[in-house]
Design a protein around this motif. Structure first.
Motif, short mmCIF file in Angstrom:
data_model
loop_
_atom_site.label_atom_id
_atom_site.label_comp_id
_atom_site.label_asym_id
_atom_site.label_seq_id
_atom_site.Cartn_x
_atom_site.Cartn_y
_atom_site.Cartn_z
N GLU A 367 23.00 36.42 -46.62
CA GLU A 367 22.14 35.83 -45.20
C GLU A 367 23.38 34.46 -45.04
O GLU A 367 23.63 33.85 -46.00
N ILE A 368 23.43 33.87 -43.67
CA ILE A 368 23.37 32.61 -44.02
C ILE A 368 22.41 31.51 -43.09
O ILE A 368 22.04 31.79 -42.19
N ALA A 369 22.29 30.91 -43.88
CA ALA A 369 21.09 29.83 -43.10
C ALA A 369 21.25 28.33 -43.17
O ALA A 369 21.91 28.28 -44.06
N THR A 370 20.65 27.81 -41.96
CA THR A 370 21.69 26.70 -41.50
C THR A 370 20.20 25.64 -40.82
O THR A 370 19.77 26.01 -40.04
N VAL A 371 20.67 24.58 -41.14
CA VAL A 371 19.35 23.36 -41.01
C VAL A 371 19.93 21.90 -40.45
O VAL A 371 21.02 21.78 -41.26
N GLY A 372 19.52 21.54 -39.56
CA GLY A 372 19.79 20.04 -39.13
C GLY A 372 21.34 19.30 -38.95
O GLY A 372 22.61 20.67 -38.75
N ASP A 405 28.38 36.74 -54.71
CA ASP A 405 28.66 35.54 -53.60
C ASP A 405 27.53 35.02 -53.43
O ASP A 405 26.01 35.23 -52.99
N GLY A 406 27.67 33.53 -52.69
CA GLY A 406 26.90 32.71 -52.21
C GLY A 406 26.95 31.34 -52.62
O GLY A 406 28.00 31.08 -53.87
N VAL A 423 22.84 24.35 -45.94
CA VAL A 423 23.52 25.67 -45.70
C VAL A 423 22.63 26.36 -47.07
O VAL A 423 23.12 26.41 -47.52
N VAL A 424 22.28 27.66 -46.65
CA VAL A 424 22.03 28.53 -48.01
C VAL A 424 22.58 30.05 -47.78
O VAL A 424 22.73 30.57 -46.69
N ALA A 429 18.03 34.14 -47.43
CA ALA A 429 18.51 33.06 -47.45
C ALA A 429 17.19 32.15 -46.37
O ALA A 429 17.01 31.13 -45.95
N SER A 430 16.85 33.05 -45.38
CA SER A 430 15.76 32.79 -44.44
C SER A 430 14.82 32.03 -44.64
O SER A 430 14.00 31.66 -44.20
#
Length: 479
Positions: A367-372, A405-406, A423-424, A429-430
């Motif tokens: 998973e790819i999680a982002t904020v900001g 991976d990650g 970013v995670v 990742a969520s």
């Protein structure tokens, strides 16, 4: 009593209904397909349910041997391409639809218990506003009957639908959009996915995990062009390593069915074939034919409704929320827009929508999680920030779980060390993005994150480790 009419029962609509009813308004929700909208019935909930099965398949396939798991049922030789486990797609899809329908029923029960009325039908906003400021909404039921509702405020939350290309019309059997894939009973042998945005990447990864041979047609240089570039590189590498055919800088010109096959013709003349094709080329808003422009609601060229940060449109007494506004195509943002609209109209204290605190997730594997703030914001000079990226390969918990991976990446302001983004890229990742979201929303510093205890061993330990590296860099720059 204040009268509220909400057209559309997706996250923006039903969350607004709950808030307005709690604040004492008389609320009517007009919905055509069932509360929850596309998010629950054809998009977010179904796709993530499908992905849950794919995730189990991937986790087992990629790690059972390393973790020492023995399968006593004729497991093939490690050098054999045959898989250890398979999937019954018909059964998976029946579960998908069952859970989506159950979630819709739960939402309907919650809204009606809260005191709102739910009407099944299609709502249309009448053009004129009465002298007392009220507006009328005409509701047309499936049997053709109509009912007129008077409202002191109207919220438009009609969502969106899959975009279609003139030369690639879905037929629901071999050429599909993302609302139609859940009717498949048999596993696609060779699936061509057109579009490498979030929807395309999620379905491409899921069907590859389920056992299909997948070709991903991307018109851009890489998959997920709107996401963090380091994250996109990791995901594309994983896709290719698992056998996906990723065709970069390749634009689909047309898709046609030829018997039990599909042919995708690219703009450069190349033709690729498969058993099925999934079109994932974006969405368009459901804003036509419901009286918006006649009522004074301004639309963008794309058809999206223009709103301000408290969800007001250009028409007095008319608000809008969700995908029909084009602000940010996330259920969480739609829900926030709907709540803000009701708080604002009903006179409650309200903070304007702040997209820099929104966390988002791409449900691929990893998973790819982002904020900001993002890497693109830093590179474009929109904010001055320092960044550190820590690969998960160095995390002890990741090693134990066979995760290769990650990474975790944090952005902070150079002087204060305030965390402004993250970013995670990882399994779940969520879930891991939440502490970073709290930091961004509350202006926490890297020192505060670095000095907070984490469980050992844990993937979240990498968040604290990245913060410590940023703290060290900040100290070195200040000396």
């Amino acid at each position: 009593m204040t009268r509220i009419v909400i057209i559309g029962g997706g996250p923006g609509g039903y969350e607004a209904a709950l808030v307005a009813a709690q604040l004492g308004a008389e609320v009517t929700v007009v919905d055509r397909d069932g509360l929850g909208g596309a998010s629950v019935l054809t998009d977010c909930v179904p796709s993530k349910t499908l992905i849950a099965t794919a995730e189990v398949m991937t986790n087992f396939d990629s790690s059972y041997e390393e973790l020492g798991i023995i399968v006593e049922d004729g497991t093939p030789d490690p050098d054999s391409p045959a898989r250890v486990v398979g999937v019954d797609l018909g059964k998976v899809n029946r579960r998908v639809k069952r859970l989506a329908l159950a979630q819709s029923h739960d939402i309907t029960a919650s809204v009606t218990r809260g005191g709102a009325r739910v009407m099944r039908g299609r709502g249309r906003l009448e053009p004129h506003q009465a002298p007392d400021g009220s507006r009328e909404v005409v509701v047309r039921a499936a049997d053709g009957s109509e009912e007129r509702l008077t409202a002191d405020a109207v919220l438009i939350a009609t969502g969106g639908k899959p975009r279609e290309l003139p030369d690639a019309r879905p037929d629901g059997e071999r050429i599909l959009n993302w609302t139609q894939v859940y009717d498949l009973e048999e596993q696609p042998e060779e699936l061509i996915v057109v579009g490498s945005g979030v929807t395309g990447a999620e379905f491409a990864g899921a069907y590859q995990a389920l056992g299909s041979r997948v070709t991903l047609v991307s018109s851009r240089d890489r998959v997920l062009p709107g996401e963090d570039p380091d994250a996109a590189v990791v995901l594309e590498d994983v896709f290719r390593r698992r056998g996906m055919n990723v065709m970069s800088r390749s634009r689909a010109a047309s898709v046609k069915r030829v018997g039990d096959r599909v042919e995708v013709t690219l703009s450069d003349g190349r033709v690729i074939t498969g058993s099925h094709c999934l079109m994932a080329v974006g969405a368009v808003p459901n804003t036509s034919g419901i009286g918006l422009e006649e009522a004074g609601v301004a639309l963008r060229d794309s058809g999206h409704i223009r709103t301000d940060r408290v969800s007001r449109t250009t028409a007095p007494g008319v608000y809008a929320a969700g995908d029909c506004t084009g602000v940010f195509a996330l259920a969480s943002v739609a829900a926030m827009q709907g709540r803000i609209a009701m708080y604002h109209f009903l006179g409650e204290t309200v903070a304007p929508l702040d997209l820099k605190t929104v966390s988002a997730n791409v449900f691929t594997d990893p998973e790819i999680a982002t904020v900001g703030y993002s890497q693109a914001d830093v590179d474009a000079g929109r904010i001055d920030a320092r960044a550190v990226k820590l690969p998960l390969l160095r995390n002890p918990r990741a090693k134990m779980q066979g995760i290769r991976d990650g990474f975790v990446k944090l952005f902070c302001r150079p002087g204060t060390g305030i965390v402004v983004g993250g970013v995670v890229v990882a399994p779940r990742a969520s879930e891991l993005i939440h502490p970073i979201s709290i930091a961004v929303d509350n202006n926490l510093t890297v020192e505060q994150i670095a000095n907070t205890f984490t469980v050992y061993p844990s993937l979240s330990g990498s968040i604290a480790e990245v913060a410590r590296q940023l703290q060290t860099r900040k100290t070195a720059e200040g000396s």
